[in-house]
Design an enzyme around this catalytic site. Structure first.
Site, PDB file in Angstrom:
ATOM      1  N   GLY A 241      44.731  43.879  32.685  1.00 11.08           N
ATOM      2  CA  GLY A 241      43.438  44.558  32.657  1.00 11.08           C
ATOM      3  C   GLY A 241      43.626  46.050  32.871  1.00 11.08           C
ATOM      4  N   SER A 242      42.597  46.673  33.427  1.00 12.96           N
ATOM      5  CA  SER A 242      42.631  48.132  33.578  1.00 12.96           C
ATOM      6  C   SER A 242      43.562  48.544  34.716  1.00 12.96           C
ATOM      7  CB  SER A 242      41.222  48.637  33.890  1.00 12.96           C
ATOM      8  OG  SER A 242      40.840  48.172  35.175  1.00 12.96           O
ATOM      9  N   GLY A 246      44.265  46.895  38.372  1.00 19.67           N
ATOM     10  CA  GLY A 246      45.641  46.588  38.764  1.00 19.67           C
ATOM     11  C   GLY A 246      46.024  47.228  40.086  1.00 19.67           C
ATOM     12  N   GLU A 263      50.084  43.922  33.864  1.00 21.99           N
ATOM     13  CA  GLU A 263      50.032  44.426  32.480  1.00 21.99           C
ATOM     14  C   GLU A 263      48.757  45.247  32.388  1.00 21.99           C
ATOM     15  OE1 GLU A 263      52.382  44.051  30.548  1.00 21.99           O
ATOM     16  OE2 GLU A 263      53.396  42.195  31.134  1.00 21.99           O
ATOM     17  N   CYS A 297      45.817  46.307  24.441  1.00 24.18           N
ATOM     18  CA  CYS A 297      46.502  47.246  25.331  1.00 24.18           C
ATOM     19  C   CYS A 297      47.597  47.971  24.553  1.00 24.18           C
ATOM     20  CB  CYS A 297      47.029  46.555  26.572  1.00 24.18           C
ATOM     21  SG  CYS A 297      48.054  45.164  26.221  1.00 24.18           S
TER      22      CYS A 297
HETATM   23  C1  UN1 Z   1      47.168  42.822  25.147  1.00 23.09           C
HETATM   24  O1  UN1 Z   1      46.533  43.601  24.444  1.00 23.09           O
HETATM   25  O2  UN1 Z   1      46.858  42.629  26.348  1.00 23.09           O
HETATM   26  O3  UN1 Z   1      51.524  43.109  21.110  1.00 23.09           O
HETATM   27  C2  UN1 Z   1      48.294  41.999  24.651  1.00 23.09           C
HETATM   28  C3  UN1 Z   1      50.347  42.781  20.909  1.00 23.09           C
HETATM   29  C4  UN1 Z   1      49.955  41.366  21.261  1.00 23.09           C
HETATM   30  C5  UN1 Z   1      49.625  41.250  22.701  1.00 23.09           C
HETATM   31  C6  UN1 Z   1      48.670  42.280  23.227  1.00 23.09           C
HETATM   32  N1  UN1 Z   1      51.036  40.487  20.927  1.00 23.09           N
HETATM   33  O4  UN1 Z   1      49.521  43.544  20.433  1.00 23.09           O
END
Ligand code: UN1
Length: 506
Positions: A241-242, A246, A263, A297
């Site tokens: 998340g953000s 985190g 993450e 992300c």
């Molecule tokens: C995410 O955006 O939290 O590499 C994960 C990627 C994907 C996973 C993204 N396999 O864009």
């Protein structure tokens, strides 16, 4: 159509509500949560959220299940995860449609998300026979030294709306073969996806006479998230998340000496050098910037162009953006669906205002779209390096254009943000590519040459540096985060020998 879809997944009837505590299967009647279709703004269904008492019951179930699961041979645990992967495969299309419906992600990307779940189960099943520990030679005669890996316990998984089920699967599949049990707190934007997946987990568990390995608790940060991060019975919390979220998770878990796997935000740049294959670059920029409507992300947020190709690439990009079809994510011709909610639209518009105040020029898009749902125009902003807004992650399809003179300047620009998830360079020069991958190159957890910033495979570790949080999930040796390491020495010499040549009391 959505009713039929939900019923296929065993989720109907609509608007009745679901237990937030699937493993317990009881209907606790607490705050109702609406799942809203971002393409229409209408409620799809309501679910009951778990209370703190529900949560405690689930932790108890997961803790008890752990006591026998940790003694189940790892290859047998792998077999359960293999079956789970098969369940996902069987339901791939229906689950993907539900993801599209609830998140607004276009169907091909939603299919990809389910494929990612299948892939991680395959990887985890194989891994269940490869949880290797090292051995070394002891300095003492007739001693054997080795490391072994034991299950950790109950793992908390906090996931985000943008990958409502794949990120759960990355964690759950690996944690399960490692001998852990899982408590999953999904995003409150995507409870239906979570319930559908939990139902598939339940099906596999009950077919195998198991219970409590995979558990779901749907509820808000306060009290459910706070309970997970503060719970001594949860040795590892994996959170996506953000950065703001985190930081809170990290502080709370560290206070009790638990472990985190984070993450968090990304602010990914894609560099295009003068010698790049521009067609290749263009295709990858489009998927990176517009995929999942800029809500990955790994989304490409900054395009760093060497001056020589900047005018041509910018023109190509503008013409491609104008042809993007935006709309219903279940329609095969759609390239970009809506943002997740109204707040996301406002956040994007606010960021664009700031960008303009800081000297940025909107050269494409820039507005929300007047229709039901949460649609926005994909947006390109000509920017410069000292605009502070480009150092923030705005979860929306905004692409900032930056121009540089040299490779060194490109890399410095790319690294000049607090986040460190993904990065990419387009060049035909081996020397430039290797420079980018070297120790003075990209400072991100992911560095790609001639492919974009998003769409990573699960085979190697996924995660990033700096404010991205440092966690690594999925393949490679990421499994080690889900286990505890034990260093063992066995003395079979029949006499006492001390290490470091110590003579004690002789
Ligand atoms: C995410 O955006 O939290 O590499 C994960 C990627 C994907 C996973 C993204 N396999 O864009």
């Amino acid at each position: 159509m959505s009713r039929a879809l939900l019923e296929t997944l065993g989720l109907g009837p609509i608007n009745v509500g679901f237990s937030g505590v699937c493993v317990c299967g009881h209907n606790s009647s607490h705050d109702k949560l609406a799942s809203v279709n971002p393409s229409s703004g209408l409620t799809i269904a309501e679910v009951h959220q778990a209370s703190l008492a529900d949560y405690r019951q689930v932790v108890e179930t997961a803790r008890k299940a752990f006591l026998s699961w940790r003694m189940t041979p790892a290859p047998q645990r792998g077999e359960i995860v293999r079956q789970l992967g098969e369940e996902f495969r069987k339901q791939k299309e229906d689950l993907a449609k539900l993801i599209s419906l609830e998140t607004g992600k276009i169907l091909p990307e939603a299919m990809g998300e389910v494929q990612e779940m299948i892939d991680i189960c395959v990887l985890a099943a194989g891994l269940s026979r490869q949880l290797y520990g090292v051995t070394t030679h002891s300095e003492r005669q007739r001693h054997r030294m080795f490391e072994q890996w034991h299950p950790l316990g109950v793992v908390g998984v906090i996931s985000a709306f943008n990958f409502p089920v794949a990120v759960f699967a990355w964690n759950a599949a690996i944690a399960a073969v490692c001998g852990d049990t899982i408590i999953w707190k999904p995003s409150l934007e995507t409870p239906l996806c979570a319930i559908a997946v939990q139902k598939m987990c339940n099906e596999v568990m009950s077919r195998n006479g198991l219970r409590g390995i995979f558990n779901l608790v749907i509820g808000p940060d306060e009290p459910i998230g706070e309970a997970i991060t503060g719970d001594m019975q949860i040795p590892l919390v994996s959170a996506t998340g953000s950065t703001r979220m985190g930081r809170r998770v990290a502080q709370r878990v560290a206070q009790r000496f638990g472990r985190v796997l984070l993450e968090l935000g990304g602010n990914n740049a894609l560099i295009v050098l003068n010698d790049a294959d521009l067609d290749l670059a263009l295709r990858n920029i489009l998927f990176g910037a517009l995929g999942t409507a800029g809500q990955r992300c790994t989304t490409t947020r900054r395009l760093i162009m060497q001056r020589g190709i900047a005018p041509k690439l910018t023109a190509q990009l503008l013409s491609a953006y104008k042809q993007m079809s935006i709309g219903n994510p279940l329609d095969p011709s759609t390239v970009m669906g809506p943002l997740i909610n109204r707040k996301a639209v406002i956040t994007m518009m606010d960021a664009l205002l700031v960008a303009q105040q800081q000297g940025g020029e909107i050269v494409c898009g820039g507005k929300s779209i007047e229709r039901n749902g949460f649609f926005v125009e994909p947006t390109i902003v000509k920017a410069h390096r000292d605009m502070s807004i480009i150092k923030q992650e705005t979860f929306a399809p905004i692409l900032y254009l930056l121009e540089v003179n040299t490779l060194e300047e490109a890399i410095a620009t790319q690294n000049d943000v607090p986040q460190g998830l993904s990065s990419a360079i387009f060049t035909e020069s081996l020397r430039s590519a290797e420079h980018f991958l070297g120790a003075e190159g990209s400072d991100c957890g992911i560095a790609n040459v001639n492919l974009g910033t998003s769409g990573a495979e699960i085979g190697l570790a996924f995660g990033g540096e700096k404010e991205t949080g440092g966690g690594r999930e999925a393949g490679s040796d990421a499994w080690k985060s889900y286990m505890r390491r034990q260093t063992c020495t066995v003395n079979w010499s029949g006499r006492s020998q001390l290490a470091q040549e110590i003579n004690f009391g002789k």
